[in-house]
Structure formats: structure tokens, C-alpha cells
Motif scaffolding. Structure first.
Motif, PDB file in Angstrom:
ATOM      1  N   ALA A   4       3.562 -15.850  15.063  1.00  0.00           N
ATOM      2  CA  ALA A   4       3.804 -15.564  16.482  1.00  0.00           C
ATOM      3  C   ALA A   4       5.296 -15.492  16.762  1.00  0.00           C
ATOM      4  O   ALA A   4       5.767 -14.613  17.504  1.00  0.00           O
ATOM      5  N   PHE A   5       6.060 -16.424  16.169  1.00  0.00           N
ATOM      6  CA  PHE A   5       7.513 -16.391  16.340  1.00  0.00           C
ATOM      7  C   PHE A   5       8.093 -15.083  15.810  1.00  0.00           C
ATOM      8  O   PHE A   5       8.918 -14.430  16.473  1.00  0.00           O
ATOM      9  N   MET A   6       7.672 -14.672  14.619  1.00  0.00           N
ATOM     10  CA  MET A   6       8.219 -13.461  14.008  1.00  0.00           C
ATOM     11  C   MET A   6       7.884 -12.210  14.813  1.00  0.00           C
ATOM     12  O   MET A   6       8.733 -11.341  15.017  1.00  0.00           O
ATOM     13  N   LEU A   7       6.643 -12.113  15.262  1.00  0.00           N
ATOM     14  CA  LEU A   7       6.240 -10.942  16.048  1.00  0.00           C
ATOM     15  C   LEU A   7       7.008 -10.877  17.365  1.00  0.00           C
ATOM     16  O   LEU A   7       7.388  -9.787  17.824  1.00  0.00           O
ATOM     17  N   THR A   8       7.243 -12.035  17.962  1.00  0.00           N
ATOM     18  CA  THR A   8       7.984 -12.089  19.227  1.00  0.00           C
ATOM     19  C   THR A   8       9.468 -11.821  18.994  1.00  0.00           C
ATOM     20  O   THR A   8      10.084 -10.995  19.678  1.00  0.00           O
ATOM     21  N   HIS A   9      10.035 -12.522  18.029  1.00  0.00           N
ATOM     22  CA  HIS A   9      11.467 -12.393  17.754  1.00  0.00           C
ATOM     23  C   HIS A   9      11.824 -10.986  17.285  1.00  0.00           C
ATOM     24  O   HIS A   9      12.842 -10.415  17.693  1.00  0.00           O
ATOM     25  N   GLY A  10      10.963 -10.394  16.442  1.00  0.00           N
ATOM     26  CA  GLY A  10      11.206  -9.049  15.948  1.00  0.00           C
ATOM     27  C   GLY A  10      10.796  -7.953  16.911  1.00  0.00           C
ATOM     28  O   GLY A  10      11.032  -6.776  16.646  1.00  0.00           O
ATOM     29  N   GLU A  11      10.154  -8.320  18.024  1.00  0.00           N
ATOM     30  CA  GLU A  11       9.719  -7.379  19.061  1.00  0.00           C
ATOM     31  C   GLU A  11       8.835  -6.274  18.469  1.00  0.00           C
ATOM     32  O   GLU A  11       9.030  -5.079  18.719  1.00  0.00           O
ATOM     33  N   ALA A  12       7.847  -6.675  17.677  1.00  0.00           N
ATOM     34  CA  ALA A  12       6.954  -5.713  17.038  1.00  0.00           C
ATOM     35  C   ALA A  12       6.219  -4.878  18.075  1.00  0.00           C
ATOM     36  O   ALA A  12       5.597  -5.422  18.990  1.00  0.00           O
ATOM     37  N   LYS A  13       6.272  -3.570  17.914  1.00  0.00           N
ATOM     38  CA  LYS A  13       5.567  -2.660  18.820  1.00  0.00           C
ATOM     39  C   LYS A  13       4.158  -2.361  18.310  1.00  0.00           C
ATOM     40  O   LYS A  13       3.271  -2.021  19.088  1.00  0.00           O
ATOM     41  N   LEU A  14       3.992  -2.454  16.985  1.00  0.00           N
ATOM     42  CA  LEU A  14       2.691  -2.180  16.387  1.00  0.00           C
ATOM     43  C   LEU A  14       2.508  -3.120  15.201  1.00  0.00           C
ATOM     44  O   LEU A  14       3.458  -3.408  14.468  1.00  0.00           O
ATOM     45  N   LEU A  15       1.278  -3.601  15.049  1.00  0.00           N
ATOM     46  CA  LEU A  15       0.936  -4.501  13.955  1.00  0.00           C
ATOM     47  C   LEU A  15      -0.241  -3.930  13.182  1.00  0.00           C
ATOM     48  O   LEU A  15      -1.317  -3.710  13.745  1.00  0.00           O
ATOM     49  N   ILE A  16      -0.031  -3.673  11.888  1.00  0.00           N
ATOM     50  CA  ILE A  16      -1.104  -3.254  10.995  1.00  0.00           C
ATOM     51  C   ILE A  16      -1.570  -4.500  10.262  1.00  0.00           C
ATOM     52  O   ILE A  16      -0.760  -5.174   9.615  1.00  0.00           O
ATOM     53  N   THR A  17      -2.859  -4.841  10.372  1.00  0.00           N
ATOM     54  CA  THR A  17      -3.314  -6.106   9.799  1.00  0.00           C
ATOM     55  C   THR A  17      -4.606  -5.948   9.012  1.00  0.00           C
ATOM     56  O   THR A  17      -5.532  -5.256   9.436  1.00  0.00           O
ATOM     57  N   ASP A  18      -4.645  -6.583   7.862  1.00  0.00           N
ATOM     58  CA  ASP A  18      -5.824  -6.577   7.009  1.00  0.00           C
ATOM     59  C   ASP A  18      -6.918  -7.461   7.613  1.00  0.00           C
ATOM     60  O   ASP A  18      -6.646  -8.538   8.150  1.00  0.00           O
ATOM     61  N   ARG A  19      -8.154  -6.992   7.500  1.00  0.00           N
ATOM     62  CA  ARG A  19      -9.300  -7.698   8.100  1.00  0.00           C
ATOM     63  C   ARG A  19      -9.382  -9.163   7.691  1.00  0.00           C
ATOM     64  O   ARG A  19      -9.736 -10.025   8.508  1.00  0.00           O
ATOM     65  N   GLU A  20      -9.046  -9.466   6.458  1.00  0.00           N
ATOM     66  CA  GLU A  20      -9.198 -10.829   5.949  1.00  0.00           C
ATOM     67  C   GLU A  20      -8.330 -11.842   6.700  1.00  0.00           C
ATOM     68  O   GLU A  20      -8.614 -13.032   6.707  1.00  0.00           O
ATOM     69  N   PHE A  21      -7.280 -11.352   7.370  1.00  0.00           N
ATOM     70  CA  PHE A  21      -6.361 -12.255   8.062  1.00  0.00           C
ATOM     71  C   PHE A  21      -6.543 -12.218   9.580  1.00  0.00           C
ATOM     72  O   PHE A  21      -5.649 -12.586  10.339  1.00  0.00           O
ATOM     73  N   SER A  22      -7.718 -11.780  10.010  1.00  0.00           N
ATOM     74  CA  SER A  22      -7.972 -11.644  11.452  1.00  0.00           C
ATOM     75  C   SER A  22      -7.883 -12.986  12.172  1.00  0.00           C
ATOM     76  O   SER A  22      -7.445 -13.049  13.327  1.00  0.00           O
ATOM     77  N   GLY A  23      -8.288 -14.066  11.523  1.00  0.00           N
ATOM     78  CA  GLY A  23      -8.263 -15.374  12.179  1.00  0.00           C
ATOM     79  C   GLY A  23      -6.862 -15.816  12.523  1.00  0.00           C
ATOM     80  O   GLY A  23      -6.566 -16.150  13.682  1.00  0.00           O
ATOM     81  N   VAL A  24      -5.962 -15.809  11.542  1.00  0.00           N
ATOM     82  CA  VAL A  24      -4.597 -16.268  11.794  1.00  0.00           C
ATOM     83  C   VAL A  24      -3.850 -15.284  12.693  1.00  0.00           C
ATOM     84  O   VAL A  24      -3.042 -15.692  13.535  1.00  0.00           O
ATOM     85  N   ILE A  25      -4.148 -13.995  12.579  1.00  0.00           N
ATOM     86  CA  ILE A  25      -3.486 -13.015  13.433  1.00  0.00           C
ATOM     87  C   ILE A  25      -3.953 -13.148  14.884  1.00  0.00           C
ATOM     88  O   ILE A  25      -3.152 -13.074  15.821  1.00  0.00           O
ATOM     89  N   SER A  26      -5.236 -13.351  15.091  1.00  0.00           N
ATOM     90  CA  SER A  26      -5.739 -13.553  16.458  1.00  0.00           C
ATOM     91  C   SER A  26      -5.074 -14.763  17.101  1.00  0.00           C
ATOM     92  O   SER A  26      -4.663 -14.719  18.269  1.00  0.00           O
ATOM     93  N   ALA A  27      -4.953 -15.837  16.341  1.00  0.00           N
ATOM     94  CA  ALA A  27      -4.298 -17.045  16.860  1.00  0.00           C
ATOM     95  C   ALA A  27      -2.822 -16.783  17.141  1.00  0.00           C
ATOM     96  O   ALA A  27      -2.276 -17.245  18.156  1.00  0.00           O
ATOM     97  N   ALA A  28      -2.157 -16.018  16.265  1.00  0.00           N
ATOM     98  CA  ALA A  28      -0.740 -15.713  16.467  1.00  0.00           C
ATOM     99  C   ALA A  28      -0.533 -14.849  17.700  1.00  0.00           C
ATOM    100  O   ALA A  28       0.401 -15.087  18.494  1.00  0.00           O
ATOM    101  N   LEU A  29      -1.371 -13.858  17.882  1.00  0.00           N
ATOM    102  CA  LEU A  29      -1.258 -12.989  19.060  1.00  0.00           C
ATOM    103  C   LEU A  29      -1.425 -13.793  20.346  1.00  0.00           C
ATOM    104  O   LEU A  29      -0.742 -13.557  21.346  1.00  0.00           O
ATOM    105  N   ALA A  30      -2.338 -14.767  20.311  1.00  0.00           N
ATOM    106  CA  ALA A  30      -2.565 -15.605  21.495  1.00  0.00           C
ATOM    107  C   ALA A  30      -1.361 -16.488  21.805  1.00  0.00           C
ATOM    108  O   ALA A  30      -1.162 -16.877  22.952  1.00  0.00           O
ATOM    109  N   GLN A  31      -0.554 -16.788  20.782  1.00  0.00           N
ATOM    110  CA  GLN A  31       0.591 -17.677  20.962  1.00  0.00           C
ATOM    111  C   GLN A  31       1.898 -16.931  21.221  1.00  0.00           C
ATOM    112  O   GLN A  31       2.932 -17.561  21.464  1.00  0.00           O
ATOM    113  N   MET A  32       1.875 -15.603  21.170  1.00  0.00           N
ATOM    114  CA  MET A  32       3.107 -14.840  21.402  1.00  0.00           C
ATOM    115  C   MET A  32       3.611 -15.037  22.824  1.00  0.00           C
ATOM    116  O   MET A  32       2.825 -15.127  23.770  1.00  0.00           O
ATOM    117  N   THR A  33       4.932 -15.073  22.962  1.00  0.00           N
ATOM    118  CA  THR A  33       5.538 -15.250  24.283  1.00  0.00           C
ATOM    119  C   THR A  33       6.000 -13.933  24.896  1.00  0.00           C
ATOM    120  O   THR A  33       6.294 -13.873  26.079  1.00  0.00           O
TER     121      THR A  33
END
Length: 548
Positions: free
Chosen positions: A112-141
Motif C-alpha cells: 500500500a505504501f509503494m502504490l501510494t508513494h509511487g502514485e501508480a495509475k495502473l496495477l497489473i496483478t496475478d490472481r494468486e496474489f489477490s488477497g494481499v493486493i485487495s488488502a493493500a488497495l484498501a489501505q492506500m491513502t
């Protein structure tokens, strides 16, 4: 009186015919044009030629462009070593954007810190990591990125959480999209976050020029020729796979993807696909050395490049007995991965195996594309004598040093103080000009006024036949200030006592360097597989067990 201009300064300006910005993006265009039908990517039953790979990369760039993502925008990817990550290394910068390959072992708050700090406009994510990515997206500021799923048939579990999947996203793009021209080679090409073992990780920014040069540097120091078949045992999220996504493409080689780095899978891929080259940390070598399976094909040398912690001489010797030829390199995230190589001398081949391994364990000399390398006093920048004894900090400078840390000018200024990049690594300079690391500045042990290299002690521990992994840290001592404390993981089925380990060290080390304490158990590691010595230092202070 006005000085007369040199004739070399008149009528010899840069123009489109004689100057273009350096960028690795041209490697893909050439591979597809010259070797369109050559095998580019292998992944399970999937096969892609260079023609197909180039079209997919252009589709990716075009789809990003049509979504309004372009120059200076960040595109993140969360995936193991699969074809989509190879494609992202070309398609994302082709759109003018900056690639941020995320470490698949990280937790949700860090992502979540990296996505926020890097100001990611698009995220390509593998299905296997959906759990941690969903949690990270929820924590983005900050604003959340558009999410695109990779539905890899080899993925285990997980859900599709994005707006659309990767194949549908590519279908939006034009396979003939020419890409945005790189007009300034200083433009950012990728963003790589450091391990972040203390506080938030720092965002290391690479430019097109450095990526191009280090990709070429890999070819030069490894003697790469023809069309290598390269096995992806090194994470592509780590320093952009040491720039090898671009190196192998430059040679129109074959990328053999490996979703899970396991000894059996590595050995199977080597035999099944005729792998010629692979990279990895010493832990990969340890894994292969301790597998019951061995390569069945004899007489074919397999090239392996290794870095991270200096490989123990015993490990190098064991790998070479298995048919692997080891090239030792050294670098950091801040220098595009490897920047120093133990450049081999032919006359060293006649030395005994143990002596060859000892020489190969040294870090070596600068890459041809690195301008400067020295071991010097960290305060005065005065180079140390080439006596193999006087310790100093390792410094580098040149075109394969990062642009700096994203949004962190204070850290960038400190890292570049005095016109050199401060690595924080301590080493010595040998009379032949080769450097050898002795420790991180924070890891050196000072016992009774004597400096002890933890690397030296660890190298001895690795020579013990029962030791699988070892790490040495300082333990507070009332008399000596600090003494070495060894944390050891034994090989499966092996047995050794603290007294036996200490006696073994006594036979190979000066008395003051011998560990006073040995703790058995698994070693804590970072998400990139590095041993977390700060955790071990805390345990040593408390005198606790390895499981504390």
C-alpha cells in the motif's frame, strides 16, 4: 581576445542521423525484426516467438496510451516470473510510463505504501496474489489505480479482482503501435523499492541510459553470445531482474519462466529446455547442492551468475562439481543490480579447487559500463592501500548509478555526498585491484578493539559439513564489548553441537574471531531472501533462541 573555436566544435552538431537517446527498447524491435520466429518465451505449455512477443508488448503500450497513461506515470505489476512481467519491461516504458515491479513476498501495508508513494495509475496483478493486493488497495491513502488481472493457468487459488483481465486489456491495444519515442535518455524507466528493513522502503529510480548500459554490461562480463536460453530463477521484481529482461531480449535469446523457484523445478527446466544461463543468490546454490536429485545430463556446462551475500568458497566449489560455472558479481538496487564482477583470469584455472573458489568469492572489479569503483575512508574519501587488510567503504559512480530516491532529496544527497555513491558496504582492496567485501558497516563486530568480519566467520561455518545456513552478529559482552554470535541452520538429517561448531571454527579462525555462542534454528529472512541480521542482533542481545 576571443579564443578561436576548435574546428571540432563547428558544424558537427547532433542531429537525428547521428544521435539517439540510449534506451533498451530498441532491443525488442531488433529481436522481432531479425529473429521473428525464434522462441522468445517459455511458460508451462505456452510458447511465444519474438514476433508474437513484440506484438503483445506494442498492444500493452497502446492500451496504456488509450487509457491516458503515458510519460512519467507509474504502472505497477505484482506477479512472479511469468511472461507478462517480461512484456511489462518493454510495453510499459514503450508507452513512456515507469515500471514498478512489486515484490511478491511483501505484506499489504508495504505494498500500500509503494502504490501510494509511487502514485501508480495502473496495477497489473496475478490472481494468486489477490488477497494481499485487495488488502493493500484498501489501505492506500491516495487515488487507487486501475486494476488489471493476470489469470495465469499455473496460478494456485486467488480471485479476479480487477476491472478486466490482462488479455482483454491487450485486445484494446494496437499491435502496430510504434510507442512513444525516448527523446531524453535521462527519463525514468523503472522504480524499484529497497528492502525497507528499517522504516519505509526508498524508491530507487532508474533511467533509460542506465538500463541500456547495464543490459550491455551483462553481455560483456558474462561473455554472452548467440541466443542464450535463460532460466528465470532471479526475481524480475529485484532490480528489474538485474536488467536481464533487456539483456536476453538484446540477444534474441529465450526467456524460460519459472513461477516457483524450487530445486526440482530448476533442475527439470535445465534439462527440459536446454538452459544455458541462470542467475540467483547463494541461497539458490545451497538449495541445489542439497537436493537429492542431480542433473542427468553430463558434459554440458551451465553458466550461473550469483550475487547478494558473498558466496562461501565451499558452496562455489560444490556447484562447480555439479557442472555449474559460477560468475560472481556484486551490486545494489541503487546501481541497477550487478556493477562489479570477479573477472576471471585463465591462469587461475590451474589452481587447486579450494583456491579457485576463494578467488571467485571476491567481488572483483568494476563492470566496463561503471565509471568508478574504490574502497576509501568514508569520511575523507581517501582510497585505502591495496594491501587486502585495510578496510574502507565501497564507493561507485557512473552511468549505472540511480537517478536518486523518489521524493527523498535528503536521502539522495547523503547517498551522493562527495560525488560518489556511498554503498554502506565495507571491504578491502587486494594488490591486484580486486575488491573483497568484509561486511556492511552496521554489521562489523568490534571485539576488544579488533574488527571482525562476519562474512569471514560465516564462510568458515559454511564449510562445516552439517551447516546449511549461517549468520553471525555481534553479541554484547561486558569484557570485550562485543563477541561473535553464530546463528546456524543444520542440513536435514544432520547433527552438530555448539561445542563441535566452536571447535571447527577454532581450527580455521584466529582466536578472537571464534563465535562464543551458537544458536540453532531457522534464520529470519526479508521478502527478497536476505537474512535479517537486525532481528538476529536483537535476539543476540537478549540471549534468546533462534525462535525468539
Amino acid at each position: 581576445m576571443q579564443p578561436v573555436a576548435s574546428p571540432y566544435a563547428r558544424d558537427l552538431d547532433q542531429n537525428p542521423a547521428n544521435f539517439t537517446a540510449l534506451t533498451p527498447l530498441g532491443f525488442l524491435e531488433r529481436a522481432a525484426a531479425v529473429h521473428p520466429d525464434r522462441l522468445a518465451i517459455v511458460h508451462g505449455v505456452r510458447r511465444q516467438t519474438w514476433r508474437e512477443t513484440a506484438e503483445r508488448c506494442r498492444r500493452l503500450a497502446s492500451a496504456l496510451n488509450m487509457r491516458g497513461i503515458g510519460r512519467g506515470d507509474t504502472v505497477a505489476i505484482m506477479a512472479p516470473n511469468i511472461p507478462e512481467v517480461v512484456e511489462a519491461h518493454h510495453g510499459v516504458p514503450m508507452a513512456g510510463a515507469v515500471l514498478n515491479a512489486l515484490n511478491i513476498r511483501l505484506d499489504a501495508p508495504t505494498i500500500a505504501f509503494m502504490l501510494t508513494h509511487g502514485e501508480a495509475k495502473l496495477l497489473i496483478t496475478d490472481r494468486e496474489f489477490s488477497g494481499v493486493i485487495s488488502a493493500a488497495l484498501a489501505q492506500m491513502t491516495g487515488p487507487k489505480p486501475l486494476v488489471v488481472d493476470i489469470d495465469d493457468p499455473l496460478a494456485e487459488g486467488g480471485q479476479l479482482i480487477g476491472e478486466l483481465d490482462y488479455e482483454a486489456f491487450l485486445a484494446e491495444g494496437d499491435p502496430a503501435f510504434p510507442g512513444l519515442p525516448v527523446t531524453d535518455e535521462w527519463d525514468a524507466i523503472s522504480l524499484n523499492y529497497t528492502s525497507g528493513t528499517t522504516g519505509n522502503p526508498k524508491g530507487v529510480v532508474y533511467h533509460h541510459r542506465g538500463a541500456y548500459l547495464n543490459a550491455i554490461g551483462n553481455i560483456m562480463v558474462w561473455g554472452l553470445a548467440g541466443h542464450p536460453t535463460y532460466l528465470w530463477t532471479l526475481p524480475m521484481f529485484h532490480c528489474n531482474g538485474w536488467c536481464f529482461p533487456w539483456t536476453i531480449t538484446a540477444l534474441a535469446g529465450t526467456h524460460v519462466c519459472l513461477r516457483r523457484v524450487e530445486a526440482g523445478a530448476i533442475l527439470d527446466a535445465i534439462e527440459r529446455h536446454g538452459v544455458t544461463h541462470l542467475c540467483g543468490a547463494p541461497i539458490i546454490m545451497t538449495m541445489l547442492l542439497n537436493t537429492p536429485n542431480k542433473l542427468t545430463e553430463q558434459g554440458r556446462r551451465i553458466e550461473m551468475m550469483t550475487a547478494a551475500a558473498p558466496p562461501p568458497a565451499a558452496v562455489i566449489e560444490g556447484m562447480e562439481r555439479m557442472g555449474f560455472h559460477i560468475t560472481h558479481v556484486y551490486g545494489l538496487t541503487e546501481v541497477y543490480g550487478p556493477a562489479v564482477v570477479c573477472d576471471w583470469h585463465d591462469d587461475w584455472d590451474t589452481l587447486p579447487p579450494a583456491e579457485r573458489a576463494r578467488l571467485k568469492a571476491r567481488q572483483g572489479v568494476r563492470y566496463p559500463v561503471l565509471d568508478g569503483l574504490m574502497v576509501a575512508n568514508p569520511e575523507t574519501l581517501e582510497p585505502v592501500p591495496a594491501d587486502a587488510e585495510t578496510m574502507g567503504e565501497v564507493f561507485m559512480r557512473g552511468n549505472i548509478v540511480m537517478k536518486g530516491y523518489l521524493k527523498n532529496p535528503k536521502a539522495s544527497e547523503a547517498a551522493f555526498k562527495g560525488g560518489w555513491f556511498h554503498t554502506g558496504d565495507l571491504g578491502v582492496l587486494h594488490p591486484d585491484g580486486y575488491i573483497e567485501l568484509k561486511d556492511r558497516s552496521k554489521d562489523i563486530i568490534i571485539s576488544g578493539g579488533e574488527n571482525i568480519s562476519t562474512i569471514e566467520v560465516e564462510s568458515v561455518l559454511y564449510r562445516h559439513p552439517a551447516v546449511l545456513e549461517a549468520a553471525v552478529v555481534a553479541k554484547p559482552d561486558e569484557k570485550w564489548g562485543e563477541t561473535p554470535c553464530a546463528f546456524v541452520t543444520l542440513k536435514e538429517g544432520a547433527d552438530a553441537t555448539e561445542a563441535e561448531i566452536i571447535q571447527f571454527c577454532r581450527e580455521h579462525l584466529a582466536r578472537f574471531k571464534i563465535p562464543k555462542t551458537v544458536v540453532f534454528g531457522p534464520l529470519p529472512k526479508t521478502s527478497t531472501g536476505k537474512i535479517q541480521k537486525f532481528v538476529l542482533r536483537d535476539r543476540a542481545k537478549g540471549g534468546g533462541s533462534a525462535d525468539a
